[in-house]
Motif scaffolding. Structure first.
Motif, PDB file in Angstrom:
ATOM      1  N   LEU A 597       0.912  -1.226  -0.072  1.00 16.78           N
ATOM      2  CA  LEU A 597      -0.176   0.049  -0.185  1.00 16.78           C
ATOM      3  C   LEU A 597       0.947   1.271  -0.064  1.00 16.78           C
ATOM      4  N   THR A 598       1.754   1.194   0.681  1.00 20.74           N
ATOM      5  CA  THR A 598       2.889   2.211   0.749  1.00 20.74           C
ATOM      6  C   THR A 598       3.527   2.708  -0.389  1.00 20.74           C
ATOM      7  N   SER A 599       3.764   1.367  -1.243  1.00 20.30           N
ATOM      8  CA  SER A 599       4.391   1.457  -2.653  1.00 20.30           C
ATOM      9  C   SER A 599       3.305   2.436  -3.709  1.00 20.30           C
ATOM     10  N   ILE A 600       2.201   1.864  -3.627  1.00 21.47           N
ATOM     11  CA  ILE A 600       1.254   2.483  -4.679  1.00 21.47           C
ATOM     12  C   ILE A 600       0.817   3.922  -4.063  1.00 21.47           C
ATOM     13  N   VAL A 601       0.983   4.263  -2.867  1.00 21.69           N
ATOM     14  CA  VAL A 601       0.748   5.689  -2.632  1.00 21.69           C
ATOM     15  C   VAL A 601       1.984   6.595  -3.119  1.00 21.69           C
ATOM     16  N   ARG A 602       3.072   6.016  -2.953  1.00 17.71           N
ATOM     17  CA  ARG A 602       4.389   6.619  -3.097  1.00 17.71           C
ATOM     18  C   ARG A 602       4.487   7.203  -4.496  1.00 17.71           C
ATOM     19  N   ARG A 603       3.823   6.394  -5.450  1.00 18.59           N
ATOM     20  CA  ARG A 603       3.739   6.447  -6.935  1.00 18.59           C
ATOM     21  C   ARG A 603       2.534   7.055  -7.393  1.00 18.59           C
ATOM     22  N   ASN A 604       1.681   7.582  -6.441  1.00 19.16           N
ATOM     23  CA  ASN A 604       0.496   8.155  -6.981  1.00 19.16           C
ATOM     24  C   ASN A 604       0.283   9.548  -5.840  1.00 19.16           C
TER      25      ASN A 604
END
Length: 925
Positions: A597-604
């Motif tokens: 979840l952190t990864s997708i937030v970081r990219r968006n």
């Protein structure tokens, strides 16, 4: 003042600003200018002086004098002998210096720059000095300003101009003011309220009524505006709300000192076009108007044709005519189920037809030709209630189906399943080849199957948005065939359908490479439909496996809204998602981890809405050093949220346990927050939440620890709170919570949090939260049958009532709650054994908007409930009846208390246009 007379034609005109006289400025600051060089006048320099001397000549052979005499009645009289000062060599003129200099320059031929700031100054000067050409210039400018598309004149300026026009007798000013106000009543502007929820944006308020100066509008201007033929509204409800706002702010005004004055302006509202729930709410403060509106709407639901025909004979059709003008951009009929195709016909019927022509056109049987008059329709919404099974995991015990014929008559004619409007809508869906429809919503329609989807594919050239949420009769194959035809679709709402592997394959195939579609990207998946999707809702789709989701995520790139709730989405799928345009993401009730979840937030970084409740894996970690892992992951995730995303809506659950007050600071723009099971932000953080996030409009707390301190903070900081839900919360909450004033609150749900509530507390609550339309109350054992009257008197406009385990509210039956005539969703469980056998029929007949009804056999005074026939059910679509059984308590076998009631099963009856389906399930829904 004037000096002694002298020989000769020379005269000195001293222009004195009135402010200079009041301030007694020294005469040495006077500036002298010559009429021979008007073009060289420096306005900025002149205005720095309290007075200006202009040397002129009475000889009309002088150009300047000739122009003054020719164009100004005032100077004609002054310089040509009509005034007593005509023979003086020195004449003082006290006037606004800026306006007077503008007048002199205009007379001399200079281009005048009129603005909303100097318009009235120049207009007043033109009137006083009698400059006809300047009056025409002012009228032309004001007309251009008031008629210009998108032009927004400050409301203060409109009000000032109206008053000036009436006082000075300038006819064109009030005419243009009321026309401007009428046309811009619903014009969107910078003053509209920001939507509460990102995913479900609320209807925008009009600039005029959201303006802080709206209550200052004079009565005559408001009255004239309402009667103006170009009054542009998006709904009659909006007009009524605006008038109520105005009246509430002008109660002590002399123009509203009597009830007759109030009703005079309120009677301009066409009550036949109001939603029933809004009309019911009017009874609280305007009982006469509310009762009249309710009776009118109920009569229309029973027989609109006869009523409108009578109005036609009596030449009162305007009472039923939807306001449509050349400036209309949107017409909202939300909640007006009594409005039929006949009202749409009246909307386009010319108002100047003679009686014979009106009657001939009104006896028309086929209105399909009417809808052909609207070739630019781009959106069609045929939503119905979705099945209660979609949102609940149930174990089915038995199912039976009863097919029926549609009755020839029903208590409310508009509710017939074969009504003309529905037939026309279906017919239009079968003839869509030439349609312009780009947005089609068929949510909850179980009468839609794969064959219907093939018909819809005729929209392949225009359809860009499709919602078939809850359409359980369509298959994955049918969905895939539709998608393969409609390659321009950008938004797919497929929640709780059979969407699966076949449909994913179509979305990820190179369909666009064989079409005439223009590529705008070099990405390897740019020829797939998935790549161009901007909105995808597949929440609750059980037919899509982990591999299919991963495949789909690999191809989606331009998504802005992604709903994956209750799917088999994995961490790998989130890692595979390469898009960076997400604005809304829902992964609730999934097995995603904190790292993914952190990864997708970081990219968006553009995410505005994030929902992650019920994700138990967010608490799990891959390292043996659990303590450091918890801190690292939480801190890292919260850093991404607060530093890189401007969140407006969040829903937290498991995995969000160490929020600190400092970490709330960057979340100050939140408008909606849900803190659910598993999240434990701490009592101090909850107390500070309203202060740190003052824009909050929706607060939902589930399984949290609450207290009066939180309510005190809400009262102090959340002035625009519209939704408050507290569910299964612990703490030392007292009756103080009922004394908190929340005038903007629309939804209030207190579920198992106020066991101490009495009838007095409930009465106080209705006074402090007067505008509630959805109310849920559970676990209040001290309430009795008198509570019904308190609720119905306090909130007559309720559309949603859930009462469970609330003492003896229904011990003497149900009576006063029927006064809440706009109820759509009604739940009564374990509130007293006093509900009659024919209650379902009574509720359906007395509550014309009722769609959902939930009861418990424990409350049946005669042992059960009769199920209504198809004709008797009116608008009712779902009835759920819970059944309990007696269970022996293992700790007490000697007394009656040894047996207690526990849930056994639930009977669910659903009606659609073809059949009645009865299902028995184990769970309580």
């Amino acid at each position: 003042m004037a000096s002694a007379t002298t020989d000769g034609d020379d005269v000195v005109l001293e222009l004195i600003d009135p402010s200079a006289v009041q301030n007694e400025l020294r005469p040495e600051k006077v500036t002298s200018i010559s009429t021979s060089g008007v073009e060289s006048w420096n306005l900025g320099l002149l205005l720095q002086s309290p007075s200006v001397k202009v040397r002129a000549n009475r000889n009309r052979q002088v150009v300047f004098t000739d122009q003054l005499v020719e164009q100004s009645a005032y100077f004609r009289g002054l310089l040509c002998g009509s005034f007593s000062e005509s023979s003086l060599a020195h004449v003082s003129i006290q006037w606004n210096l800026e306006a007077l200099v503008h007048v002199l320059q205009f007379i001399h031929g200079f281009q005048l720059h009129i603005t909303s700031n100097n318009f009235l100054l120049i207009l007043e000067a033109a009137l006083y000095f009698g400059v006809e050409r300047l009056l025409l210039e002012c009228e032309s400018w004001f007309q251009r300003m008031t008629l210009a598309e998108g032009q927004q004149i400050p409301m203060d300026t409109v009000i000032e101009a109206w008053n000036f026009g009436l006082e000075q007798g300038v006819g064109f000013v009030p005419e243009l003011c009321k026309g401007y106000l009428a046309r811009n009543f619903v014009a969107a502007s910078r003053c509209i309220d920001k939507p509460c929820c990102y995913a479900n944006k609320l209807q925008k308020k009009a600039w005029v009524t959201s303006s802080s100066s709206f209550p200052d509008i004079p009565y005559d201007l408001l009255h004239s505006c309402i009667e103006h033929p170009l009054l542009t509204l998006d709904s009659e409800r909006h007009l009524c709300e605006a008038l109520l706002i105005w009246l509430s702010n002008n109660r002590r005004s002399s123009q509203c000192s009597s009830d007759d004055s109030k009703f005079d302006i309120l009677r301009k509202v066409r009550i036949a076009l109001l939603p029933l729930e809004f009309a019911a709410g009017l009874r609280r403060d305007f009982s006469q108007l509310g009762e009249e509106a309710i009776c009118t709407i109920l009569d229309l639901m029973k027989d609109s044709f006869s009523i409108i025909l009578a109005a036609l004979v009596g030449d009162k059709l305007d009472n039923f005519r939807i306001r449509l003008t050349e400036y209309s951009e949107k017409i909202s009929l939300a909640g007006c189920i009594h409005i039929t195709a006949l009202f749409l016909f009246l909307m386009v019927l010319p108002s100047d037809l003679d009686m014979t022509a009106k009657k001939r056109m009104l006896k028309i049987e086929d209105l399909y030709c009417l809808l052909q008059k609207f070739p630019m329709i781009t959106e069609v919404d045929m939503t119905v209630d979705t099945s209660p099974f979609l949102l609940a995991k149930v174990s089915v015990i038995s199912t039976s189906i009863d097919k029926y014929r549609v009755a020839s008559t029903t208590p409310y004619a508009i509710l017939e399943e074969n009504s003309l409007l529905l037939d026309v809508a279906k017919a239009s869906l079968e003839n869509l080849a030439m349609s312009n429809i780009s947005k089609l919503t068929l949510e909850g329609r179980n009468d839609i199957n794969d064959l219907d989807l093939m018909k819809i594919s005729a929209l392949c050239g225009s359809l860009s948005y499709l919602s078939i949420k809850g359409c359980t009769m369509v298959t994955d194959m049918g969905i895939s065939k539709l998608i393969s035809k409609c390659i321009h679709i950008k938004s797919l709402i497929l929640s709780y359908t059979s969407f699966g592997k076949s449909s994913v394959g179509v979305l990820c195939s190179d369909l666009l490479s064989t079409s005439n579609f223009t590529e705008d990207s070099n990405h390897k998946y740019s020829c797939t439909m998935a790549f161009r999707l901007q909105q995808l809702h597949i929440d609750g789709c059980k037919g899509i496996d982990q591999n299919s989701i991963s495949q789909l995520m690999c191809h989606t790139y331009m998504l802005k809204i992604l709903m994956l709730r209750e799917t088999t989405v994995t961490d790998d799928a989130l890692y595979d998602f390469l898009g960076s345009f997400l604005e809304s993401l829902d992964v609730s009730e999934t097995m995603v981890s904190m790292q993914a979840l952190t990864s997708i937030v970081r990219r968006n970084p553009g995410i505005r809405c994030l929902k992650a409740t019920g994700c138990t894996k967010l608490n799990q970690h891959d390292t043996s050093d659990l303590a450091s892992a918890v801190i690292a992951n939480y801190k890292g995730y919260l850093f991404e949220l607060t530093q890189h995303c401007i969140l407006e809506e969040v829903a937290f659950g498991w995995g969000f346990s160490i929020l600190s007050v400092e970490e709330l600071v960057p979340l100050s723009r939140l408008r909606c927050i849900t803190i659910g099971l598993g999240a434990s932000p701490g009592h101090h953080v909850l107390c500070m939440l309203p202060k740190m996030c003052p824009l909050l409009e929706s607060v939902i707390l589930i399984f949290q620890v609450i207290s009066d301190s939180i309510f005190r903070s809400i009262q102090e900081s959340l002035k625009n709170l519209k939704v408050l839900r507290l569910c299964c919360c612990l703490g030392d909450l007292t009756s103080f919570a009922c004394k908190i004033s929340m005038p903007q609150l629309r939804v209030l749900r207190l579920e198992w949090v106020t066991p101490w509530m009495t009838n007095n507390d409930l009465a106080v609550l209705t006074k402090n939260c007067p505008n509630v339309v959805e109310f849920s109350l559970s676990g209040c054992k001290l309430l009795d049958s008198a509570s019904q009257e308190i609720i119905s008197n306090g909130w007559p406009g309720l559309t949603f009532i859930h009462l469970e385990e609330c003492g003896k509210i229904t011990l003497d039956g149900v009576s006063f709650l029927f006064n809440c005539i706009a109820i759509e969703d009604f739940l009564l469980r374990h509130n007293g054994k006093g509900i009659e056998r024919n209650f379902i029929y009574q509720a359906a007949s007395k509550l014309p908007l009722l769609r959902k009804l939930a009861l418990d056999l424990c409350d049946a005074c005669e042992g059960g409930f009769d199920s209504p026939s198809h004709a008797e059910r009116c608008f009712l679509s779902t009835v759920t009846i819970s059944r309990c059984k007696s269970q022996k308590c293992a700790f007490d076998s000697q007394t009656m208390e040894a047996f207690r009631s526990v849930h056994k099963e639930t009977i669910v009856i659903e009606w659609d246009c073809k059949e009645a389906r009865t299902t028995v399930v184990k769970e309580r829904i």
